[in-house]
Scaffold this motif. Structure first.
Motif, mmCIF file in Angstrom:
data_model
loop_
_atom_site.group_PDB
_atom_site.id
_atom_site.type_symbol
_atom_site.label_atom_id
_atom_site.label_comp_id
_atom_site.label_asym_id
_atom_site.label_seq_id
_atom_site.Cartn_x
_atom_site.Cartn_y
_atom_site.Cartn_z
ATOM 1 N N GLU A 367 -11.424 -39.574 -10.028
ATOM 2 C CA GLU A 367 -11.496 -38.915 -11.341
ATOM 3 C C GLU A 367 -10.128 -38.393 -11.753
ATOM 4 O OE1 GLU A 367 -16.101 -37.302 -11.419
ATOM 5 O OE2 GLU A 367 -14.581 -36.161 -10.326
ATOM 6 N N GLU A 368 -9.405 -37.878 -10.778
ATOM 7 C CA GLU A 368 -8.046 -37.394 -11.058
ATOM 8 C C GLU A 368 -7.152 -38.548 -11.502
ATOM 9 O OE1 GLU A 368 -4.229 -35.892 -8.457
ATOM 10 O OE2 GLU A 368 -6.245 -35.497 -7.683
ATOM 11 N N ARG A 369 -7.265 -39.688 -10.808
ATOM 12 C CA ARG A 369 -6.439 -40.850 -11.161
ATOM 13 C C ARG A 369 -6.844 -41.430 -12.510
ATOM 14 N NH1 ARG A 369 -5.788 -44.241 -5.483
ATOM 15 N NH2 ARG A 369 -4.694 -42.605 -4.335
ATOM 16 N N ALA A 370 -8.144 -41.422 -12.794
ATOM 17 C CA ALA A 370 -8.616 -41.946 -14.078
ATOM 18 C C ALA A 370 -8.038 -41.136 -15.232
ATOM 19 C CB ALA A 370 -10.144 -41.929 -14.118
ATOM 20 N N ALA A 371 -7.949 -39.820 -15.046
ATOM 21 C CA ALA A 371 -7.382 -38.964 -16.086
ATOM 22 C C ALA A 371 -5.909 -39.289 -16.301
ATOM 23 C CB ALA A 371 -7.561 -37.497 -15.699
ATOM 24 N N ARG A 372 -5.185 -39.561 -15.204
ATOM 25 C CA ARG A 372 -3.763 -39.907 -15.331
ATOM 26 C C ARG A 372 -3.583 -41.281 -15.956
ATOM 27 N NH1 ARG A 372 -3.059 -38.180 -9.866
ATOM 28 N NH2 ARG A 372 -2.590 -40.340 -9.304
ATOM 29 N N THR A 373 -4.481 -42.230 -15.616
ATOM 30 C CA THR A 373 -4.357 -43.613 -16.085
ATOM 31 C C THR A 373 -4.423 -43.688 -17.603
ATOM 32 O OG1 THR A 373 -5.358 -44.417 -14.053
ATOM 33 C CG2 THR A 373 -5.329 -45.937 -15.902
ATOM 34 N N LYS A 374 -5.194 -42.779 -18.233
ATOM 35 C CA LYS A 374 -5.329 -42.813 -19.683
ATOM 36 C C LYS A 374 -3.986 -42.646 -20.369
ATOM 37 C CE LYS A 374 -10.057 -41.028 -19.911
ATOM 38 N NZ LYS A 374 -10.914 -39.902 -20.365
ATOM 39 N N HIS A 375 -3.084 -41.935 -19.711
ATOM 40 C CA HIS A 375 -1.788 -41.657 -20.326
ATOM 41 C C HIS A 375 -0.663 -42.455 -19.677
ATOM 42 C CE1 HIS A 375 -3.964 -38.341 -22.163
ATOM 43 N NE2 HIS A 375 -4.353 -37.962 -20.955
ATOM 44 N N ALA A 376 -1.013 -43.338 -18.758
ATOM 45 C CA ALA A 376 0.033 -44.085 -18.033
ATOM 46 C C ALA A 376 0.526 -45.256 -18.857
ATOM 47 C CB ALA A 376 -0.521 -44.581 -16.706
ATOM 48 N N ASP A 377 1.775 -45.592 -18.702
ATOM 49 C CA ASP A 377 2.368 -46.761 -19.347
ATOM 50 C C ASP A 377 2.014 -47.988 -18.525
ATOM 51 O OD1 ASP A 377 3.844 -48.589 -20.692
ATOM 52 O OD2 ASP A 377 5.811 -47.806 -20.085
ATOM 53 N N ASP A 378 1.267 -48.928 -19.136
ATOM 54 C CA ASP A 378 0.801 -50.080 -18.378
ATOM 55 C C ASP A 378 1.742 -51.275 -18.476
ATOM 56 O OD1 ASP A 378 0.390 -50.817 -20.953
ATOM 57 O OD2 ASP A 378 -1.712 -51.421 -20.720
ATOM 58 N N GLU A 379 2.951 -51.075 -18.967
ATOM 59 C CA GLU A 379 3.917 -52.171 -19.046
ATOM 60 C C GLU A 379 4.489 -52.464 -17.666
ATOM 61 O OE1 GLU A 379 4.783 -54.105 -21.642
ATOM 62 O OE2 GLU A 379 3.191 -53.098 -22.748
ATOM 63 N N TRP A 380 4.661 -53.738 -17.377
ATOM 64 C CA TRP A 380 5.249 -54.141 -16.101
ATOM 65 C C TRP A 380 6.766 -54.018 -16.203
ATOM 66 C CZ3 TRP A 380 7.504 -59.253 -14.839
ATOM 67 C CH2 TRP A 380 7.849 -59.335 -13.472
ATOM 68 N N VAL A 381 7.382 -53.340 -15.251
ATOM 69 C CA VAL A 381 8.810 -53.006 -15.357
ATOM 70 C C VAL A 381 9.728 -54.204 -15.112
ATOM 71 C CG1 VAL A 381 8.455 -50.592 -14.740
ATOM 72 C CG2 VAL A 381 8.836 -52.285 -12.931
ATOM 73 N N GLY A 382 9.194 -55.277 -14.517
ATOM 74 C CA GLY A 382 10.054 -56.413 -14.195
ATOM 75 C C GLY A 382 10.149 -57.470 -15.275
ATOM 76 N N GLU A 383 9.500 -57.228 -16.424
ATOM 77 C CA GLU A 383 9.454 -58.256 -17.477
ATOM 78 C C GLU A 383 10.843 -58.655 -17.952
ATOM 79 O OE1 GLU A 383 7.474 -60.973 -18.827
ATOM 80 O OE2 GLU A 383 6.062 -59.314 -18.563
ATOM 81 N N GLU A 384 11.699 -57.663 -18.154
ATOM 82 C CA GLU A 384 13.044 -57.937 -18.665
ATOM 83 C C GLU A 384 13.859 -58.753 -17.652
ATOM 84 O OE1 GLU A 384 17.002 -55.418 -20.077
ATOM 85 O OE2 GLU A 384 15.021 -54.474 -20.196
ATOM 86 N N GLU A 385 13.777 -58.380 -16.362
ATOM 87 C CA GLU A 385 14.520 -59.119 -15.332
ATOM 88 C C GLU A 385 14.009 -60.544 -15.204
ATOM 89 O OE1 GLU A 385 15.688 -58.960 -10.565
ATOM 90 O OE2 GLU A 385 14.291 -57.484 -11.396
ATOM 91 N N LEU A 386 12.692 -60.736 -15.279
ATOM 92 C CA LEU A 386 12.130 -62.084 -15.181
ATOM 93 C C LEU A 386 12.587 -62.945 -16.344
ATOM 94 C CD1 LEU A 386 10.276 -64.125 -13.805
ATOM 95 C CD2 LEU A 386 8.367 -63.151 -15.085
ATOM 96 N N ALA A 387 12.572 -62.387 -17.544
ATOM 97 C CA ALA A 387 13.006 -63.147 -18.721
ATOM 98 C C ALA A 387 14.487 -63.508 -18.610
ATOM 99 C CB ALA A 387 12.748 -62.337 -19.985
#
Length: 494
Positions: A367-387
């Motif tokens: 439940e604690e993690r679910a509350a944090r997930t609502k506000h978490a940035d779901d972008e993958w950080v490696g997208e720029e390096e892969l491109a």
């Protein structure tokens, strides 16, 4: 009075392949030709060897009757003692298409003097070096032709894959005979099964549900674990396709979308791919999580670990097993296996009370993690390096193709970039899996848990999301003591 001509016992060999069958010929036709050849030469066929629809050109394909033929020739008789003095075939390429097989056959036939060999054109003296050499040359030519056909087939498959066109063969489960439009009922089962895998349900549980519901394969057979796994792991579900074990991609590395209707989204399939790709042994380890192949009968089997110190210092760490104990409240006990079974046998605790405590702790954490997930940035950080790397790799390849850089410079650099690109793609897959799993851990997880919406496999998967393990410390002092939650040490995942 003239003496009767001696009987010369020979065997007939026939092999039919799929292309031969399409041409309207069969094994019987080949044996008839062999019989006519034997009769013309006053030979008597004493046994027919047949390898039906088995390739003579592919390495690793075992032709049982060919092997039996070679063995009989070497021995000079059939298993029942009937003598064998020769072989008759329709043509050399029906017998062998690989040089090694031809040499084994010739060695067996010429093991003794006076053996005979013939094809539809007439007898051949395999004791002659010239004839044997010509036979080997024919095998080489045949093998070259087979390789040409295989290359053409591979190019055709690749071209169709790049155009997103379905291949031949039977329709896949979930689609209509045109392989493009969905079969609504079958597609619904695929979508449900795929999302249950992502949610942590075991294949065994899904398989049992399909069987109980009477879901059958396209061949009207019961589903098996392997066939179900392959169906749910097929990238066709999201519109993609694999060729030679790799996703078919365009020049930019993006998977090519086929012309058929998809069942699930690409992100969902990538989550399934991450789960199945990481499976080794009895458990599934993916992104730090574990999912069961088969659902145990108890909630914390394999998650609880014995915390009793050994004589030399480290704890036992053996996984606790559940045992029915009607004399206990709850009716079962988690205990360390005996020394003979890899444990120490020194730890045991009331199973129902441990389940209750760990469940409450896990639900609070989720439940604690679910509350944090609502506000978490779901972008993958490696997208720029892969491109960036993919673009750099394309430029390097173009420079090499235009002879602007040497082989010595191109290959080492390209290999390093390929390895890093593969690494990044794997990390992106793990990220997608974690996002899919996070979507399952919503704020109503407690309600779903207690209301019976989650089965045992899904509950265990959620526990695995929160915990590495729970160390069960020994009570000490002997005798039965009150349940003490302080003797349970959760090892949380961060």
């Amino acid at each position: 009075m003239n003496e009767a001509a001696p009987v010369i016992p020979v065997v007939s060999y026939a092999r039919i392949s799929a292309d031969t069958a399409r041409d309207g010929h069969g094994v019987e036709d080949q044996h008839k030709v062999n019989g006519a050849t034997a009769a013309r030469l006053s030979w008597t066929i004493v046994h027919h060897y047949t390898d039906n629809d088995l390739s003579a050109a592919k390495a690793g394909v075992v032709r049982p009757d060919f092997e039996a033929l070679v063995k009989a020739l070497k021995a000079g008789h059939l298993p029942d003692g009937q003598p064998v003095r020769g072989v008759v075939v329709v043509a050399d390429d029906r017998l062998t298409r690989r040089a090694g097989d031809y040499e084994r056959f010739v060695d067996a036939l010429t093991y003794e003097e006076g053996r005979l060999y013939a094809d539809a054109k007439g007898p051949k003296n395999l004791y002659s070096e010239d004839v044997e050499s010509m036979g080997l040359f024919g095998v080489v030519i045949s093998k070259m032709e087979v390789r040409k056909m295989q290359r053409r087939a591979r190019r055709s498959h690749r071209a169709r894959a790049e155009l997103g066109i379905p291949v031949g063969g039977k329709r896949p489960f979930g689609w209509q005979p045109d392989k493009l439009a969905l079969n609504p009922e079958e597609a619904a089962w695929l979508a449900k099964g795929a999302r249950e895998v992502i949610a942590g349900k075991s294949l065994h549980s899904i398989l049992r549900e399909w069987r109980e519901a009477g879901v059958r394969t396209i061949n009207d057979k019961e589903w098996a674990s392997r066939s179900l796994k392959l169906a749910l792991w097929n990238p066709r579900l999201c519109g993609w396709r694999k060729h030679n074990g790799e996703l078919v991609r365009d020049a930019n590395g993006v998977p090519i979308v086929g012309r058929w209707e998809p069942v699930i989204t690409p992100k969902e399939w990538m989550a399934i791919d991450a789960i199945f790709s990481a499976r080794v042994g009895p458990n599934v380890k993916s992104g730090g999580s574990v999912t069961d192949y088969r659902t145990p009968s108890y909630l914390l089997t394999g998650i609880l670990r014995c915390g009793k110190p050994s004589a030399d210092g480290p704890i036992c760490n053996a996984p606790l097993r559940a045992t029915a104990r009607p004399d206990l409240s709850g009716g079962y006990l988690y205990q360390c296996p005996s020394k003979e079974m890899g444990g120490c046998g020194g730890t045991g605790r009331n199973g129902a009370k441990i389940d209750e405590f760990v469940t409450e702790a896990v639900l609070a954490k989720l439940e604690e993690r679910a509350a944090r997930t609502k506000h978490a940035d779901d972008e993958w950080v490696g997208e720029e390096e892969l491109a960036r790397l993919t673009k750099k790799q394309r430029k390097l390849l173009q420079a090499w193709q235009e002879d602007q850089i040497s082989d010595e410079l191109f290959f080492p650099q390209n290999q390093k970039m390929e390895a890093r690109v593969k690494e990044l793609r794997a990390d992106r897959t793990r990220h997608v899996l974690n996002q899919q799993r996070a979507a399952e851990v919503t704020g109503d997880v407690r309600e779903r848990w207690t209301s019976g919406q989650l089965d045992l496999a899904q509950k265990r998967a959620l526990i695995r999301e929160a915990l590495h393990a729970v160390i069960v410390l020994p009570v000490g002092g002997g005798g039965r003591r009150p349940f003490n939650p302080d003797l349970l040490v959760p090892n949380w995942r961060e």
